[in-house]
Design a protein around this motif. Sequence first.
Motif, PDB file in Angstrom:
ATOM      1  N   THR A   1      -5.956  -1.204   5.202  1.00  0.00           N
ATOM      2  CA  THR A   1      -6.257   0.211   5.007  1.00  0.00           C
ATOM      3  C   THR A   1      -5.081   1.040   5.501  1.00  0.00           C
ATOM      4  OG1 THR A   1      -8.619  -0.193   5.355  1.00  0.00           O
ATOM      5  CG2 THR A   1      -7.852   2.085   5.517  1.00  0.00           C
ATOM      6  N   LYS A  20      -6.151  -5.698  -1.025  1.00  0.00           N
ATOM      7  CA  LYS A  20      -7.245  -4.762  -1.258  1.00  0.00           C
ATOM      8  C   LYS A  20      -8.509  -5.274  -0.587  1.00  0.00           C
ATOM      9  CE  LYS A  20      -6.857  -2.894  -5.196  1.00  0.00           C
ATOM     10  NZ  LYS A  20      -6.833  -2.656  -6.649  1.00  0.00           N
ATOM     11  N   SER A  64       0.838  -1.190   0.000  1.00  0.00           N
ATOM     12  CA  SER A  64       0.000   0.000   0.000  1.00  0.00           C
ATOM     13  C   SER A  64       0.875   1.243   0.000  1.00  0.00           C
ATOM     14  CB  SER A  64      -0.918   0.006   1.230  1.00  0.00           C
ATOM     15  OG  SER A  64      -1.802   1.106   1.184  1.00  0.00           O
ATOM     16  N   ASP A 114      -2.908   3.673  -2.882  1.00  0.00           N
ATOM     17  CA  ASP A 114      -2.793   2.517  -3.757  1.00  0.00           C
ATOM     18  C   ASP A 114      -2.701   1.262  -2.904  1.00  0.00           C
ATOM     19  OD1 ASP A 114      -0.481   1.582  -6.452  1.00  0.00           O
ATOM     20  OD2 ASP A 114      -2.594   1.120  -6.098  1.00  0.00           O
ATOM     21  N   TYR A 115      -3.273   0.174  -3.393  1.00  0.00           N
ATOM     22  CA  TYR A 115      -3.221  -1.113  -2.704  1.00  0.00           C
ATOM     23  C   TYR A 115      -2.868  -2.210  -3.694  1.00  0.00           C
ATOM     24  CZ  TYR A 115      -5.739   1.101   1.164  1.00  0.00           C
ATOM     25  OH  TYR A 115      -6.127   1.919   2.206  1.00  0.00           O
TER      26      TYR A 115
END
Length: 126
Positions: free
Chosen positions: A69, A65, A49, A59-60
Motif C-alpha cells: 500500500t 497488489k 506502485s 497504481d500497483y
Amino acid sequence: QVQVVESGGGLVQPGVSLRLSCDTSGFTLDLYAIGWFRQAPGREREGLSCLSSADGGIDYADSVKGRFTISRDNSKNTVYLQMNNLKPEDTAVYYCAPARGVCSYHKLGSRFFGPWGQGTQVTVSS
C-alpha cells in the motif's frame, strides 16, 4: 535540488511486514507523481506502485497488489510503501523516484521517473 532518500529496509522473515519511507526534498510533492520500484540482482528495475496527488491516482503492479500500500504524508514530504506478507521473491533493493505528471500516464515505467536515490535493501529469508 530534487532529492529522494529511501529508508526502512531490512532482513525479515517471510510473512512479516515492513514500511519503507521515501523522504523528498527540493520539489512540491503535490505536483509530482511518486513511484516505488525494486531491482533484484540480475533483473530489470520493476515498477511496484505510484501515487499522484494531482489526480489522486494510485497504481500497483499485479505482483504486489493486495499486499503493498502506497501512501503519503504531505506535512513530512514523505511517501510510504507498506509491505505486508513479505515473500522471499520480494528480496531486492527498493527505490522511490518522482515524475512530472500523473501515474495513469507513466504506467510504472521507470524511464519517466528520476532522480533516483541510493535505495534500501529488503531481504526476506527464513
